[in-house]
Scaffold this active site. Sequence first.
Site, PDB file in Angstrom:
ATOM      1  CD  GLU A 177      21.971  34.174  46.365  1.00  0.00           C
ATOM      2  OE1 GLU A 177      22.591  33.004  46.474  1.00  0.00           O
ATOM      3  OE2 GLU A 177      21.216  34.169  47.236  1.00  0.00           O
ATOM      4  N   GLY A 211      27.832  37.887  42.505  1.00  0.00           N
ATOM      5  CA  GLY A 211      29.067  38.069  41.968  1.00  0.00           C
ATOM      6  C   GLY A 211      30.029  37.524  42.815  1.00  0.00           C
ATOM      7  CD  GLU A 225      19.016  36.559  44.399  1.00  0.00           C
ATOM      8  OE1 GLU A 225      19.540  35.860  43.604  1.00  0.00           O
ATOM      9  OE2 GLU A 225      19.286  37.749  44.484  1.00  0.00           O
ATOM     10  CB  THR A 267      32.648  41.489  44.469  1.00  0.00           C
ATOM     11  OG1 THR A 267      33.729  41.315  43.729  1.00  0.00           O
ATOM     12  CG2 THR A 267      32.210  42.925  44.523  1.00  0.00           C
ATOM     13  CG  ASN A 275      27.011  34.467  35.383  1.00  0.00           C
ATOM     14  OD1 ASN A 275      26.750  35.556  35.714  1.00  0.00           O
ATOM     15  ND2 ASN A 275      27.089  33.127  35.917  1.00  0.00           N
TER      16      ASN A 275
HETATM   17  P1  NDP Z   1      32.420  40.515  40.361  1.00  0.00           P
HETATM   18  O1  NDP Z   1      32.022  40.305  41.863  1.00  0.00           O
HETATM   19  O2  NDP Z   1      33.568  40.890  39.930  1.00  0.00           O
HETATM   20  O3  NDP Z   1      31.054  41.519  40.010  1.00  0.00           O
HETATM   21  C1  NDP Z   1      29.718  41.555  40.322  1.00  0.00           C
HETATM   22  C2  NDP Z   1      29.294  42.921  40.293  1.00  0.00           C
HETATM   23  O4  NDP Z   1      29.833  43.621  41.380  1.00  0.00           O
HETATM   24  C3  NDP Z   1      29.477  43.569  38.975  1.00  0.00           C
HETATM   25  O5  NDP Z   1      28.345  44.483  38.400  1.00  0.00           O
HETATM   26  C4  NDP Z   1      30.854  44.603  39.449  1.00  0.00           C
HETATM   27  O6  NDP Z   1      30.868  45.788  38.809  1.00  0.00           O
HETATM   28  C5  NDP Z   1      30.234  44.684  40.845  1.00  0.00           C
HETATM   29  N1  NDP Z   1      31.227  45.304  41.854  1.00  0.00           N
HETATM   30  C6  NDP Z   1      32.572  45.142  41.617  1.00  0.00           C
HETATM   31  N2  NDP Z   1      33.136  45.662  42.555  1.00  0.00           N
HETATM   32  C7  NDP Z   1      32.360  46.002  43.461  1.00  0.00           C
HETATM   33  C8  NDP Z   1      32.340  46.855  44.709  1.00  0.00           C
HETATM   34  N3  NDP Z   1      33.414  47.339  45.398  1.00  0.00           N
HETATM   35  N4  NDP Z   1      31.245  47.220  45.241  1.00  0.00           N
HETATM   36  C9  NDP Z   1      30.096  46.922  44.677  1.00  0.00           C
HETATM   37  N5  NDP Z   1      29.810  46.516  43.670  1.00  0.00           N
HETATM   38  C10 NDP Z   1      30.985  46.062  42.909  1.00  0.00           C
HETATM   39  O7  NDP Z   1      31.687  39.039  39.739  1.00  0.00           O
HETATM   40  P2  NDP Z   1      31.865  38.800  38.249  1.00  0.00           P
HETATM   41  O8  NDP Z   1      31.004  39.996  37.483  1.00  0.00           O
HETATM   42  O9  NDP Z   1      32.978  38.505  37.848  1.00  0.00           O
HETATM   43  O10 NDP Z   1      30.693  37.394  38.215  1.00  0.00           O
HETATM   44  C11 NDP Z   1      31.256  36.307  38.380  1.00  0.00           C
HETATM   45  C12 NDP Z   1      31.149  36.130  39.663  1.00  0.00           C
HETATM   46  O11 NDP Z   1      29.700  35.749  40.127  1.00  0.00           O
HETATM   47  C13 NDP Z   1      31.501  34.458  39.982  1.00  0.00           C
HETATM   48  O12 NDP Z   1      32.335  34.472  41.138  1.00  0.00           O
HETATM   49  C14 NDP Z   1      30.278  33.580  40.088  1.00  0.00           C
HETATM   50  O13 NDP Z   1      30.395  32.539  40.940  1.00  0.00           O
HETATM   51  C15 NDP Z   1      29.470  34.780  40.811  1.00  0.00           C
HETATM   52  N6  NDP Z   1      27.952  34.145  40.659  1.00  0.00           N
HETATM   53  C16 NDP Z   1      27.199  33.758  41.600  1.00  0.00           C
HETATM   54  C17 NDP Z   1      25.947  33.606  41.361  1.00  0.00           C
HETATM   55  C18 NDP Z   1      24.968  33.227  42.470  1.00  0.00           C
HETATM   56  O14 NDP Z   1      23.959  32.893  42.318  1.00  0.00           O
HETATM   57  N7  NDP Z   1      25.637  32.826  43.555  1.00  0.00           N
HETATM   58  C19 NDP Z   1      25.391  33.555  40.205  1.00  0.00           C
HETATM   59  C20 NDP Z   1      26.358  34.065  39.222  1.00  0.00           C
HETATM   60  C21 NDP Z   1      27.554  34.373  39.077  1.00  0.00           C
HETATM   61  P3  NDP Z   1      32.025  45.478  37.417  1.00  0.00           P
HETATM   62  O15 NDP Z   1      31.524  44.685  36.390  1.00  0.00           O
HETATM   63  O16 NDP Z   1      32.334  46.973  37.126  1.00  0.00           O
HETATM   64  O17 NDP Z   1      33.166  44.905  37.977  1.00  0.00           O
END
Ligand code: NDP
Length: 478
Positions: free
Chosen positions: A248, A226, A458, A230, A150
């Site tokens: 986070e 993320g 963080e 995850t 994002n």
């Molecule tokens: P995901 O959890 O799908 O992915 C985040 C990252 O983790 C990506 O690089 C992803 O790779 C990777 N990933 C996926 N599966 C695994 C695994 N099994 N082991 C290790 N890494 C993995 O989140 P999104 O990218 O869809 O992001 C959106 C989410 O992030 C929302 O829920 C949002 O709320 C959260 N978010 C939280 C923030 C915070 O500070 N609390 C800030 C911004 C977002 P790949 O892209 O290949 O799937």
Amino acid sequence: MFQIKNYINGEFVPPNSGCYLDNFNPAEGEVYSQIPDSDASDVELAVQAAKAAFPAWSSLTREERSQHMLNVSRRISERLDELAAAESTDNGKPLWLAKKVDIPRASDNFKFFATAILHDSSELHDTDGLYLNYTLRQPIGVAGCISPWNLPLYLFTWKIAPALASGNTVVAKPSEVTPMTAYLLSEICDEVGFPKGVLNIVHGLGAKVGSAMTEHPDVPIISFTGGTETGKTIARTAAPMFKKLSLELGGKNPNIIFDDCDLENALRTSLNSSFANQGQICLCGSRMYVQRGIYEEFKTRFVAEVKKLKVGNPKADDVKLGAVVSKPHFDKILSYIALAKEEGGTVLCGGKPAETDMNGWFIEPTVIEGLAETCRTNQEEIFGPVVTIQPFDTEEEVLQYANGTQYGLASTVWTSDLTKAHRVAAQLHTGIVWVNCWLVRDLRTPFGGVKNSGVGREGGWEALRFFTEPKNVCIPLS
Ligand code: NDP
């Protein structure tokens, strides 16, 4: 078609598999580049490079480390236009937003932590004049940094910069959906002569690359941003190795508007907090609670303003919402709007794909009324341009609503009563509370959530503490 490469030990290398994944421009709905479909063997190379680079990098003086990081910061600023254009193309976000916020913040992240380490100090405890205890804060080793799509470069550097500044070396994975600015960051490291192996970037799927990083015994610390599911997977994998984790995760943030607020400010800021970056910021307010005395006026004026928000070509200056990040995400958001209707909600505006002159994935900013607190639409993270709105009567009632989800990332409160502001802020179960403002992110302040929004913090000293191991040294004074 342009093929991104991994950046391992200071070299741009193809994935061992020789396979690539398509990377889409979400505004055009077309593939425009390809990224390595890396696997555990690429992660292994990156970890070995980072391990080998650790002794030299962690032994540099703070000034030397700081200078390397300032060089990266400066080069990010110099390449602002190019990085902003790449971010907008990759993610669908308005170009002006990437230029004004995302890329400057990435440069600031490097600058902030490069200078913060110059002002660090250590704890000292005199034990009754008999012993002197002091705390050494030492880098941990190879840090794994995994970030979402994002705010791609913004969040990527938010992890990498404190990890490096603290003397760790890094293996990092950007989201496979938005890899381009991470790739450009590796170009920048190369340009400024960043020491080889200190920052390694491996592109590819979370299920292969992210999990290989989490499973690797030589990566003792993981910083992840993320989704909550995850995060749980990472926590489960890392637990038997007792890895240090910062997670986070998701949010479902309440935006609480009391009837004694500055209405104009609450309206203007709520537009932004609901729909900035197409609602794809973990800190966006997705549940609006408006006190009954101003509910009808607020709702009518808010919906009128939402209808004016222009959706379309992210490169246009007057566009407020660009494309959502991908087709699967577009489908997910629309499915939540359909669910909201099934759950009895009334769509006050939006609720469907936006008509634009592009072929990508655009959704109208959507406001939904009339839903129960416990329904899925009000409980689950949608992460798109969709907000719910509902009235409340008392402070006690709204606190119950606000705290009534599995999440606890951020909340916003609008009131001109200072005592009420303090009282409500103290009772909200979130890691961040904004009063009469939103998204003010001072780099020195702690950032993170409670409950299923994650563990750890963080930002500022919290980040530097996370990326170091404290060691107590005790010496007798006589
Ligand atoms: P995901 O959890 O799908 O992915 C985040 C990252 O983790 C990506 O690089 C992803 O790779 C990777 N990933 C996926 N599966 C695994 C695994 N099994 N082991 C290790 N890494 C993995 O989140 P999104 O990218 O869809 O992001 C959106 C989410 O992030 C929302 O829920 C949002 O709320 C959260 N978010 C939280 C923030 C915070 O500070 N609390 C800030 C911004 C977002 P790949 O892209 O290949 O799937």
